[in-house]
Every structure is written in C-alpha cells, then in structure tokens.
Design a protein around this motif. Sequence first.
Motif, mmCIF file in Angstrom:
data_model
loop_
_atom_site.group_PDB
_atom_site.id
_atom_site.type_symbol
_atom_site.label_atom_id
_atom_site.label_comp_id
_atom_site.label_asym_id
_atom_site.label_seq_id
_atom_site.Cartn_x
_atom_site.Cartn_y
_atom_site.Cartn_z
ATOM 1 N N ARG A 71 4.842 3.110 7.829
ATOM 2 C CA ARG A 71 6.160 3.436 7.287
ATOM 3 C C ARG A 71 6.738 2.304 6.441
ATOM 4 O O ARG A 71 7.742 2.475 5.760
ATOM 5 N N GLU A 127 4.648 -2.759 12.110
ATOM 6 C CA GLU A 127 3.774 -1.586 12.092
ATOM 7 C C GLU A 127 2.571 -1.671 13.033
ATOM 8 O O GLU A 127 2.139 -0.645 13.575
ATOM 9 N N PRO A 145 3.092 3.171 2.122
ATOM 10 C CA PRO A 145 4.243 3.827 2.759
ATOM 11 C C PRO A 145 5.014 4.756 1.830
ATOM 12 O O PRO A 145 5.559 5.758 2.268
#
Length: 187
Positions: free
Chosen positions: A40, A47, A117
């Motif tokens: 993301r 992450e 992302p």
Amino acid sequence: MTITTERTMTDERVPSPPARLSLTPEGAPPGLLDGAWWPRSRDLFRELPALTDRLDRCWGRITHVTVNPTHWPVIPPKVPVTGHTVHVGWFTDEQDPHKLILLSYSAGRWDLLVIPPETSAASAARLMSAAATPGSLLTASRLMDDEDAIRDATEDRGRESEWDTEGGAEPPPLRHPIGLPTSAQER
C-alpha cells in the motif's frame, strides 16, 4: 514567540491491513516468480510486517528480505515483525527492481513481483495473476513492461475515442477531389 516540540521515536508499529498477495499454487511447476505482492506504500518498515505475517504461516519464518533500492526511498536494515526481526538488504545491479526476494532458514527462497502501490486495481489484478502462473518464465520487469504496454494502448484508444466523439476525426479522403478532372477524357 518560540515553540519547541520534542520528537519521539518508537519502534512500535502501527498495525497494517493484511498484505495483498497472490502466490503460485503449492506443488506447481517452478517458474521465475513465486507470486506477487501489492504493498500500500513504499515504506518497508510499515509494509513488511503484514507481508511476513501472511508468509510465515505458509512458508515458515522469513528471516531476510532483499530489494532493489530503485523503488524504495528508505531501506531499514532490520524490521521488527510478529515474534522476530527480519533483516533487509539491497542489491542494485544483481536484483530486478520490481522483485522482492524472501529467505527462510527452514524453507528456502521465494521471489515476488512487487506491484507499485499506485497501480490501478485492474492492472494489479492482471499482474497478480500473471506472476502466480505456474512455470512462467517471465521476469518481474518483463511483466511490468507488458502491463505498461497494455495501459498505454488502453489510454491511446481512450484518447482516440474522445477525439472522434468531439469531432476531431478527419473525414475520409475523397477519391476524386472536387473540381479536378479524374481522367484525361474529362479535360
């Protein structure tokens, strides 16, 4: 008036949503990639815990991760994850910039395509499916190049369609320009 604020740093991590991940089926013929990961953000410290939480259960404890720094602004040397620490390394020339390599003492090595992302959901779905194809010989960069070509072609078609609907399309060429003779007999 001077205001002083004290910066506090903590090693505690904010819980991340579950990792968006697609893996080749267990027992499938080996390929160049073992699946795809769609983080993301470009923050490895944030992450990696969600990724290792998912992978530790099916692959065994992930101990090391390597990346190419091309797409990662900060590469922390260690990332605390659930129950242990993952060591993070990087390679510039030796590692595909769109690939993440995961290592486990007990189970080996896995290579994942890293989907940027900012990728659209449709593109990410195509990439996740392609990277998890058993026995595929496509590299991470090749998959990204192919997806870029698909996206560019789709955008070109959209621009052409918009141009046509706005009256920008050229009329078809005339076979015989008006006012000019079409044969020697008409002269």
